[in-house]
Scaffold this active site. Structure first.
Site, PDB file in Angstrom:
ATOM      1  N   ARG A 101      -5.431  -8.546  -3.033  1.00  0.00           N
ATOM      2  CA  ARG A 101      -5.599  -7.329  -3.847  1.00  0.00           C
ATOM      3  C   ARG A 101      -5.662  -7.758  -5.298  1.00  0.00           C
ATOM      4  O   ARG A 101      -4.714  -8.365  -5.822  1.00  0.00           O
ATOM      5  CB  ARG A 101      -4.447  -6.347  -3.618  1.00  0.00           C
ATOM      6  CG  ARG A 101      -4.441  -5.210  -4.618  1.00  0.00           C
ATOM      7  CD  ARG A 101      -3.483  -4.094  -4.285  1.00  0.00           C
ATOM      8  NE  ARG A 101      -4.011  -3.256  -3.207  1.00  0.00           N
ATOM      9  CZ  ARG A 101      -3.627  -2.004  -2.964  1.00  0.00           C
ATOM     10  NH1 ARG A 101      -2.713  -1.426  -3.726  1.00  0.00           N
ATOM     11  NH2 ARG A 101      -4.138  -1.313  -1.972  1.00  0.00           N
ATOM     12  N   HIS A 128     -12.526  -0.582  -1.695  1.00  0.00           N
ATOM     13  CA  HIS A 128     -11.272  -0.568  -0.923  1.00  0.00           C
ATOM     14  C   HIS A 128     -11.673  -0.436   0.561  1.00  0.00           C
ATOM     15  O   HIS A 128     -11.462   0.609   1.179  1.00  0.00           O
ATOM     16  CB  HIS A 128     -10.385   0.586  -1.377  1.00  0.00           C
ATOM     17  CG  HIS A 128      -8.948   0.496  -0.957  1.00  0.00           C
ATOM     18  ND1 HIS A 128      -8.453  -0.544  -0.175  1.00  0.00           N
ATOM     19  CD2 HIS A 128      -7.878   1.314  -1.200  1.00  0.00           C
ATOM     20  CE1 HIS A 128      -7.162  -0.347   0.035  1.00  0.00           C
ATOM     21  NE2 HIS A 128      -6.795   0.762  -0.575  1.00  0.00           N
ATOM     22  N   GLN A 131      -9.219   0.729   3.431  1.00  0.00           N
ATOM     23  CA  GLN A 131      -8.865   2.144   3.326  1.00  0.00           C
ATOM     24  C   GLN A 131      -9.906   3.016   4.012  1.00  0.00           C
ATOM     25  O   GLN A 131      -9.583   3.892   4.818  1.00  0.00           O
ATOM     26  CB  GLN A 131      -8.774   2.530   1.828  1.00  0.00           C
ATOM     27  CG  GLN A 131      -8.481   3.981   1.577  1.00  0.00           C
ATOM     28  CD  GLN A 131      -7.043   4.340   1.898  1.00  0.00           C
ATOM     29  OE1 GLN A 131      -6.132   3.716   1.391  1.00  0.00           O
ATOM     30  NE2 GLN A 131      -6.827   5.335   2.749  1.00  0.00           N
ATOM     31  N   ASP A 217      -8.665  10.978  -4.534  1.00  0.00           N
ATOM     32  CA  ASP A 217      -7.955   9.754  -4.933  1.00  0.00           C
ATOM     33  C   ASP A 217      -7.417  10.009  -6.344  1.00  0.00           C
ATOM     34  O   ASP A 217      -7.801  10.997  -6.997  1.00  0.00           O
ATOM     35  CB  ASP A 217      -8.960   8.580  -4.900  1.00  0.00           C
ATOM     36  CG  ASP A 217      -8.351   7.224  -5.258  1.00  0.00           C
ATOM     37  OD1 ASP A 217      -7.117   7.105  -5.351  1.00  0.00           O
ATOM     38  OD2 ASP A 217      -9.133   6.269  -5.461  1.00  0.00           O
ATOM     39  N   CYS A 257      -6.002   9.101  -0.073  1.00  0.00           N
ATOM     40  CA  CYS A 257      -5.641   7.707   0.261  1.00  0.00           C
ATOM     41  C   CYS A 257      -4.202   7.396  -0.142  1.00  0.00           C
ATOM     42  O   CYS A 257      -3.627   6.443   0.376  1.00  0.00           O
ATOM     43  CB  CYS A 257      -6.616   6.739  -0.388  1.00  0.00           C
ATOM     44  SG  CYS A 257      -6.715   6.886  -2.186  1.00  0.00           S
ATOM     45  N   ARG A 285      -3.665   3.052   8.579  1.00  0.00           N
ATOM     46  CA  ARG A 285      -3.944   1.775   7.915  1.00  0.00           C
ATOM     47  C   ARG A 285      -3.474   0.625   8.806  1.00  0.00           C
ATOM     48  O   ARG A 285      -4.141  -0.396   8.928  1.00  0.00           O
ATOM     49  CB  ARG A 285      -3.221   1.701   6.560  1.00  0.00           C
ATOM     50  CG  ARG A 285      -3.613   2.765   5.538  1.00  0.00           C
ATOM     51  CD  ARG A 285      -5.027   2.585   5.017  1.00  0.00           C
ATOM     52  NE  ARG A 285      -5.249   1.253   4.478  1.00  0.00           N
ATOM     53  CZ  ARG A 285      -4.867   0.848   3.259  1.00  0.00           C
ATOM     54  NH1 ARG A 285      -4.286   1.682   2.428  1.00  0.00           N
ATOM     55  NH2 ARG A 285      -5.114  -0.394   2.847  1.00  0.00           N
TER      56      ARG A 285
END
Ligand code: CP
Ligand code: NVA
Length: 297
Positions: A101, A128, A131, A217, A257, A285
């Site tokens: 990340r 992402h 996700q 988001d 998310c 996830r």
């Protein structure tokens, strides 16, 4: 050598394989001895904060039989300027896979190139992908095939999450609408390159009309904190709330998310009204990323 670096670079068939396997991982959690990562150690190198991604990968790697090492990049020589390509060549000789990340997409791509071990993008400024795979898995688990459905994103249309949605739309055949202020819309060249049925607008109500999935988001992504005050002005009105939900399809799913900032991109009562879906989305996830790990090794 397989990597999961972006939705942009993925084949439709590979996404579908992962989505199918995520359902198996979820159904069989706790009662199967399938351990494709047995004997492996995976490194997780994180330059940005994380709750869901970190915990789901650490849990998932261990459930698949692997060991996991969490590395805050600030504690590594990387944080003092050691090049990615040197870090990658060292880790590539010691561990069996990496979950990264960070800010620049190029850093994840460089790591994958130089390390010669399976590498996963756990969020960059550009995408992402884990996700969005979990989100699509969640939609399909609850509502059936996403093909032909209307997915509406409200908020910062230029950040990583909507960009991964953009790349997924044409591959999986859903309609995507992005409602964002002019200053925070995705780059038109990117939208054109992705192709498919994508509408970008400033009009939240038009975007929400008949939507099968309403998604948002944060207004201030990690790394954008200095812009927070201006963004609160720019994004005022770009919120999922009861009146917006009332415009969508009666069976619409509201998804986020997470982390969620109440009274910004979503209001408290709407988040709580749809919390069962939103926290199933977070749980997924784990299952989706176990499917990603299994596909990679
Ligand atoms: N949605 C998500 O990636 O959450 P974290 O930042 O907590 O990992
Ligand atoms: N766009 C957000 C996603 C957080 C999971 C960010 O990059 O901070």
């Amino acid at each position: 050598m397989k990597h999961l670096l972006s939705i942009e670079s993925m084949d439709k068939r590979d996404i579908e394989t992962i989505l199918e396997n995520a359902a198996v991982m979820k159904a069989q959690r706790g009662n199967n001895q399938y351990q494709p990562l047995a004997g492996q150690t995976w490194a997780m190198i994180f330059t940005k904060s994380s709750t869901r991604t970190r915990v789901s990968f650490e849990t998932g790697i261990q459930e698949l039989g692997g060991k996991v090492m969490f590395l805050n990049s600030n504690d590594m020589q990387l944080g003092r300027g050691e090049p990615i390509k040197d870090t990658a060549r060292v880790l590539g000789r010691m561990v069996h896979g990496a979950v990264i990340r960070t800010f620049a997409q190029d850093d994840v791509e460089q790591f994958a190139h130089w390390s010669n071990i399976p590498t996963i993008n756990a969020l960059t400024d550009a995408e992402h992908p884990c996700q969005i795979i979990a989100d699509i898995f969640t939609y399909q688990e609850l509502r059936g095939p996403i093909k032909g459905k209307i997915v509406t994103f409200i908020g910062d249309g230029a950040c990583n999450v909507p960009i991964s949605w953009i790349w997924a739309a044409n591959k999986l055949g859903f309609k995507l609408r992005i409602a964002a202020p002019k200053s925070h819309q995705p780059c038109p060249d990117l939208v054109n390159k992705a192709g498919g049925n994508i509408i970008v607008t400033e009009d939240c109500n038009a975007a929400a009309d008949g939507a099968d999935l309403l998604y948002t988001d944060v207004w201030v992504s990690m790394g954008m904190e200095k812009e927070a005050a201006q963004r609160e002005i720019d994004f005022a009105g770009y919120q999922i709330n009861k009146s917006l939900v009332s415009l969508a399809h009666k069976d619409t799913l509201v998804m986020h998310c997470l982390p969620a900032y109440r009274s910004k991109e979503i209001d408290e009562s709407t988040l709580e009204a749809h919390s069962e879906i939103i926290f199933t989305q977070a749980e997924n996830r784990l299952h989706a990323q176990k499917a990603i790990l299994d596909w990679l090794v």
